[in-house]
Scaffold this motif. Sequence first.
Motif, PDB file in Angstrom:
ATOM      1  N   GLN A   1       0.965  -0.974   0.014  1.00  0.00           N
ATOM      2  CA  GLN A   1       0.165   0.022  -0.048  1.00  0.00           C
ATOM      3  C   GLN A   1       0.885   1.188   0.036  1.00  0.00           C
ATOM      4  OE1 GLN A   1      -2.921   0.075   3.351  1.00  0.00           O
ATOM      5  NE2 GLN A   1      -3.847   1.761   2.634  1.00  0.00           N
ATOM      6  N   ALA A   2       1.857   1.262   0.713  1.00  0.00           N
ATOM      7  CA  ALA A   2       2.819   2.484   0.771  1.00  0.00           C
ATOM      8  C   ALA A   2       3.706   2.586  -0.350  1.00  0.00           C
ATOM      9  CB  ALA A   2       3.633   2.321   2.062  1.00  0.00           C
TER      10      ALA A   2
ATOM     11  N   LYS B   1       1.219   4.164  -3.323  1.00  0.00           N
ATOM     12  CA  LYS B   1       1.002   5.444  -2.945  1.00  0.00           C
ATOM     13  C   LYS B   1       2.186   6.179  -3.460  1.00  0.00           C
ATOM     14  CE  LYS B   1      -0.428   8.505   0.423  1.00  0.00           C
ATOM     15  NZ  LYS B   1      -0.245   9.122   2.189  1.00  0.00           N
ATOM     16  N   ASP B   2       3.414   5.775  -3.069  1.00  0.00           N
ATOM     17  CA  ASP B   2       4.634   6.410  -3.491  1.00  0.00           C
ATOM     18  C   ASP B   2       4.876   6.422  -4.930  1.00  0.00           C
ATOM     19  OD1 ASP B   2       5.405   7.019  -0.779  1.00  0.00           O
ATOM     20  OD2 ASP B   2       6.635   5.331  -0.619  1.00  0.00           O
TER      21      ASP B   2
ATOM     22  N   ALA C   1       2.436   5.853  -7.273  1.00  0.00           N
ATOM     23  CA  ALA C   1       1.493   6.678  -7.943  1.00  0.00           C
ATOM     24  C   ALA C   1       1.921   8.363  -8.123  1.00  0.00           C
ATOM     25  CB  ALA C   1       0.062   6.588  -7.383  1.00  0.00           C
ATOM     26  N   ALA C   2       2.771   8.593  -6.938  1.00  0.00           N
ATOM     27  CA  ALA C   2       3.070  10.184  -6.560  1.00  0.00           C
ATOM     28  C   ALA C   2       3.985  10.439  -7.684  1.00  0.00           C
ATOM     29  CB  ALA C   2       3.355  10.299  -5.191  1.00  0.00           C
TER      30      ALA C   2
ATOM     31  N   LYS D   1      -5.625  -0.732  -7.682  1.00  0.00           N
ATOM     32  CA  LYS D   1      -5.320  -0.194  -6.620  1.00  0.00           C
ATOM     33  C   LYS D   1      -4.596   1.314  -6.957  1.00  0.00           C
ATOM     34  CE  LYS D   1      -4.858  -3.504  -3.306  1.00  0.00           C
ATOM     35  NZ  LYS D   1      -4.297  -4.928  -2.826  1.00  0.00           N
TER      36      LYS D   1
ATOM     37  N   ASN E   1      -5.344   5.331  -6.694  1.00  0.00           N
ATOM     38  CA  ASN E   1      -4.441   6.313  -6.088  1.00  0.00           C
ATOM     39  C   ASN E   1      -4.173   7.425  -7.056  1.00  0.00           C
ATOM     40  OD1 ASN E   1      -2.899   5.741  -3.455  1.00  0.00           O
ATOM     41  ND2 ASN E   1      -2.956   3.833  -4.341  1.00  0.00           N
TER      42      ASN E   1
ATOM     43  N   CYS F   1      -3.617   6.900 -10.400  1.00  0.00           N
ATOM     44  CA  CYS F   1      -2.578   6.615 -11.453  1.00  0.00           C
ATOM     45  C   CYS F   1      -3.096   5.939 -12.414  1.00  0.00           C
ATOM     46  CB  CYS F   1      -1.372   5.806 -10.859  1.00  0.00           C
ATOM     47  SG  CYS F   1      -0.095   5.210 -12.003  1.00  0.00           S
TER      48      CYS F   1
END
Lengths: 260, 260
Positions: free
Chosen positions: B19-20, B23-24, B26-27, B85, B89, B91
């Motif tokens: 999950q982490a 998120k990273d 996608a950013a 997922k 996020n 992406c």
Amino acid sequence: MVYVIKVGGNVIDNPELLQAFLKDFAAIPGKKILIHGGGKIATRIGDKLGIVSNYVDGRRITDAETIDVVTMVYGGLVNKQLVAKLQANGCNAIGITGADANIIPAVKRPVKTIDYGFVGDVDAGKVNGGPLQAMLEAGLTPVFAPLTHDGQGQMLNTNADTIASALAIALSAHYPVRLIYCFEKKGVLKDAADDNAVINLINREIYQQLLEEKILTAGILPKLENAFAAIESGVKEVLIGHAEDVIRNTTPSVAGTLIR
Amino acid sequence: MVYVIKVGGNVIDNPELLQAFLKDFAAIPGKKILIHGGGKIATRIGDKLGIVSNYVDGRRITDAETIDVVTMVYGGLVNKQLVAKLQANGCNAIGITGADANIIPAVKRPVKTIDYGFVGDVDAGKVNGGPLQAMLEAGLTPVFAPLTHDGQGQMLNTNADTIASALAIALSAHYPVRLIYCFEKKGVLKDAADDNAVINLINREIYQQLLEEKILTAGILPKLENAFAAIESGVKEVLIGHAEDVIRNTTPSVAGTLIR
């Protein structure tokens, strides 16, 4: 013309029918999209994994374990085997689901009397046709597994007929579209007991008449409703019939049932 | 800059790490590609299906049943869950394999002393970068499962590190490319017993020196060989380390080991 073709489990499950179908499909010139059903292999693998299928009124409930099985079987095994075989037939296929490129955002079916589980309902107006159009223009042939997503990280099981009609409607804004449903009959039948009694053409008027005369079987009604919904949303024509008949004749033909 | 990022089973198998990571990932702004390993879930599902895994010298043999399992688990379950997922996020991911759009044609590994089964060897020079470039330019983020095909209808199991390096090389003809290997260590270590003894920069000269001093563990050697092969074929730089360190710092950084 873009051909949006749905092929069902009866072809997916039969290696000989499938091989012939993929050869015919690959031979269709120009832009085309394939939507495949799952076939019985998901049930077989689910059984082996000890997952009990639950049915309500003959419809399978997609619980948390079942959505994982259909995601891997439809989205992985069936989809990639179709892609590899189409590539071998010279068709530059790309295998995806409605989650990929967010092409088909869906909504988990609201619970009324029955909780169908992880089943996605699709609004044809929300289909993102852009990435699909880009693939077609690049000479690629998208191959869709019957899966969508909820935009919040969850895959959803979705009826392949519905996906086919939603994609056909989305593309009809940019191309003339023929939507083809391959199924186990030669077409819509005048007489359910006679497999050769194919009605060659159905329009709204003829459809009303057939309904009044109670000639149509319950099984064909959702397909015809889907077909007319597609036509009213811009799809040029819908063809229903045996894969070998409706795929080989890509010019307007008398094989199968043409709906206009 | 295009980021070509490989994430291994240790992250895929751990819901919190995953999950982490997503998120990273996608950013990261701009163009990026994800290549994922399979994780232990294929073995778990294979076991449940009663498929016996055969190993030779610690390497799994991909027999006919195993290629079906990895096609469905890597190409279906893992790939589509990552896509759903990433979409959640923000992406715009599209999940594919090397068979899709014929991006990575491969050759079934020739049998010398060991028959590895349905394993695909990749020639980076034969990767079709065109469809990949089109996806990136359209704002899509390709997510690759570690699978290729032989062009004759057969899916093949392929090492994810190798796929990452082949894709990075193919894209380096059009973009500056940073290839990032996320793995379970913080980077290449000066001392295998000290997890913090990260070597920040390795070039050919330093690499020769490390080899002579026999400082490197056997496990890291193929990764470094892969890294230098990528750099010699046009990839700008390779970064090896913990996902959380090497993904968050997308400007040249001291986290992880940078190979130039």
